[in-house]
Design a protein around this motif. Sequence first.
Motif, PDB file in Angstrom:
ATOM      1  N   ASP A   6      69.644  21.779  60.767  1.00 43.42           N
ATOM      2  CA  ASP A   6      70.778  21.177  61.251  1.00 43.42           C
ATOM      3  C   ASP A   6      70.415  20.158  62.289  1.00 43.42           C
ATOM      4  O   ASP A   6      70.960  19.099  62.135  1.00 43.42           O
ATOM      5  CB  ASP A   6      71.670  22.010  61.773  1.00 43.42           C
ATOM      6  N   GLU A   7      69.447  20.250  63.325  1.00 37.60           N
ATOM      7  CA  GLU A   7      69.169  19.399  64.077  1.00 37.60           C
ATOM      8  C   GLU A   7      68.330  18.031  63.440  1.00 37.60           C
ATOM      9  O   GLU A   7      68.848  16.875  63.715  1.00 37.60           O
ATOM     10  CB  GLU A   7      68.187  19.741  65.035  1.00 37.60           C
ATOM     11  N   ILE A   8      67.770  18.239  62.299  1.00 39.33           N
ATOM     12  CA  ILE A   8      67.293  17.136  62.026  1.00 39.33           C
ATOM     13  C   ILE A   8      67.965  16.211  61.172  1.00 39.33           C
ATOM     14  O   ILE A   8      67.932  14.862  61.094  1.00 39.33           O
ATOM     15  CB  ILE A   8      65.832  17.736  60.585  1.00 39.33           C
ATOM     16  N   LYS A   9      69.140  16.585  60.713  1.00 37.53           N
ATOM     17  CA  LYS A   9      70.201  15.983  60.055  1.00 37.53           C
ATOM     18  C   LYS A   9      71.124  15.153  60.994  1.00 37.53           C
ATOM     19  O   LYS A   9      71.887  14.486  60.350  1.00 37.53           O
ATOM     20  CB  LYS A   9      71.124  16.839  58.914  1.00 37.53           C
ATOM     21  N   ASN A  10      71.105  15.325  62.315  1.00 41.21           N
ATOM     22  CA  ASN A  10      71.845  15.078  63.176  1.00 41.21           C
ATOM     23  C   ASN A  10      71.410  14.238  64.166  1.00 41.21           C
ATOM     24  O   ASN A  10      71.735  14.475  65.288  1.00 41.21           O
ATOM     25  CB  ASN A  10      73.048  16.059  63.647  1.00 41.21           C
ATOM     26  N   GLN A  11      70.457  13.509  63.843  1.00 44.16           N
ATOM     27  CA  GLN A  11      69.972  12.565  64.669  1.00 44.16           C
ATOM     28  C   GLN A  11      69.245  13.111  66.050  1.00 44.16           C
ATOM     29  O   GLN A  11      69.807  12.794  67.310  1.00 44.16           O
ATOM     30  CB  GLN A  11      70.930  11.523  65.456  1.00 44.16           C
ATOM     31  N   PRO A  12      68.143  13.956  65.962  1.00 45.49           N
ATOM     32  CA  PRO A  12      67.678  14.723  66.995  1.00 45.49           C
ATOM     33  C   PRO A  12      67.024  13.950  68.115  1.00 45.49           C
ATOM     34  O   PRO A  12      66.350  12.754  67.642  1.00 45.49           O
ATOM     35  CB  PRO A  12      66.847  15.770  66.452  1.00 45.49           C
ATOM     36  N   HIS A  13      66.812  14.405  69.298  1.00 47.38           N
ATOM     37  CA  HIS A  13      65.871  13.879  70.270  1.00 47.38           C
ATOM     38  C   HIS A  13      64.938  14.572  70.259  1.00 47.38           C
ATOM     39  O   HIS A  13      64.809  15.673  70.852  1.00 47.38           O
ATOM     40  CB  HIS A  13      66.671  13.613  71.441  1.00 47.38           C
ATOM     41  N   ILE A  14      63.601  14.322  70.430  1.00 46.26           N
ATOM     42  CA  ILE A  14      62.230  14.636  70.346  1.00 46.26           C
ATOM     43  C   ILE A  14      61.738  14.509  71.642  1.00 46.26           C
ATOM     44  O   ILE A  14      61.593  13.105  72.076  1.00 46.26           O
ATOM     45  CB  ILE A  14      61.257  14.459  69.298  1.00 46.26           C
TER      46      ILE A  14
END
Length: 438
Positions: free
Chosen positions: A249-257
């Motif tokens: 889910d995070e990968i699909k929703n513009q995550p901050h790394i």
Amino acid sequence: MKITIKSIHFICLLGFILFSIPKANAQLLKKLQKKAEQTVERKLEQKVEKETSKTMDTILNPNENPSTEKEPQTNPSQNKTIPKSDNEPTGTIENANISENLEIYSKFDFVPGDKLLFFDDFSQDFIGDFPSKWNTNASGEVVKFNKVEGNWFELKPGYGIYFIPDTESLPEDYTIEFDILAEGLSQQTSSNARLTVFLSDNNLFDEGAVHYASVSLPFGQYGAFDIRTYNYFNRKSSINSSIEADIRDEIKNQPHIAISVTKNRFRLWVNEIKHVDIPRFIEELNVLNYIKFHINHFKDGEERVFIRNLKLAEGGQDLRRELLSKGKVSTNGILFDSGSANIQAQSYGIIRQISQVLLQDATLKLNIVGHTDSDGSDDANLKLSKARAESVKDALIKVYSISSDRIQTDGKGESIPVGDNNTIDGKAKNRRVEFIKL
């Protein structure tokens, strides 16, 4: 009475219609009933979501009127709402887990470095060009979306390496941050579709010669795939591990790394969750001098990967000691939504450290001072800097239970720059918050 063939046809048709009316009415009533039930259910869901969002906004964004609705931005690949961002967009907050998320924010311990070494949001690059500060043996270009803010750097699938040639000597303690936007992911996305970050000993188009370390983030959607870590020092590996993490889910929703390297220790966060923490991952100090990126197993033209806001900074270990010893600390790691005083969630690591200083010394009082870059008018920036300082104060009070009479705030707008406002790096340095002992 003369009965014609046409009359017989008319009578038959009339009978068929009269016979069908009850059945048609029953079907129509069923459809209307189902439609009504769906409408009521949808309205209830929307109301619950709206009320929950207001509650969350009141807690995390104390300076924003919860009744004021802003036009959201949307990730074109997922059609899900994502927040506006100045330079560090964040992922979607799940409304059903408010208390849990607040607990996560309060314990979030990533602290960005306090000396900016490199920053690129690709705003100075032309759309369609390869970014001027980077190098590759593959291909890529700067792109812009209609519904997502800013310029993004698209990495093309294949065997290419992307790196920043001007970062030639990484310190022992530093942090790396960047945002990801993924488009076209589906249940058919490969389990081996990954973005890998290398810390390398050379500026060639490979992982490294004698020394390197890497972390690999999964993009596959039909299952939960591990985060992989690998180190290679003096031509041999001691760590080759797979860490369980469902970040679909995070990968699909513009995550901050966020990545933190503190001498031998390596840590990685996806949004506010720490997934990797290896104390002896970096076996040799002062040999990894380059940051490289690589993507593989994506369908060319269908599954696309973009990055933005790459930030490299020295430090990132402990602002508390500096505040106590010097009586003052300045950081550009507290981030806000664009043109707003709303604090982004990944900033809470710094605020947490400041709260620990205040909790340790009950007599300590602070002045929080906000600063901006030169974009916009002087008056608007002065007002914004004061509002941002006030938001940090509110976070200390509401999240960490610091007494309000121990904190005062001020704002200087763009009047005291520490960097060149004509450059991207300079603007990033000028957007900062200071904490000063009273």
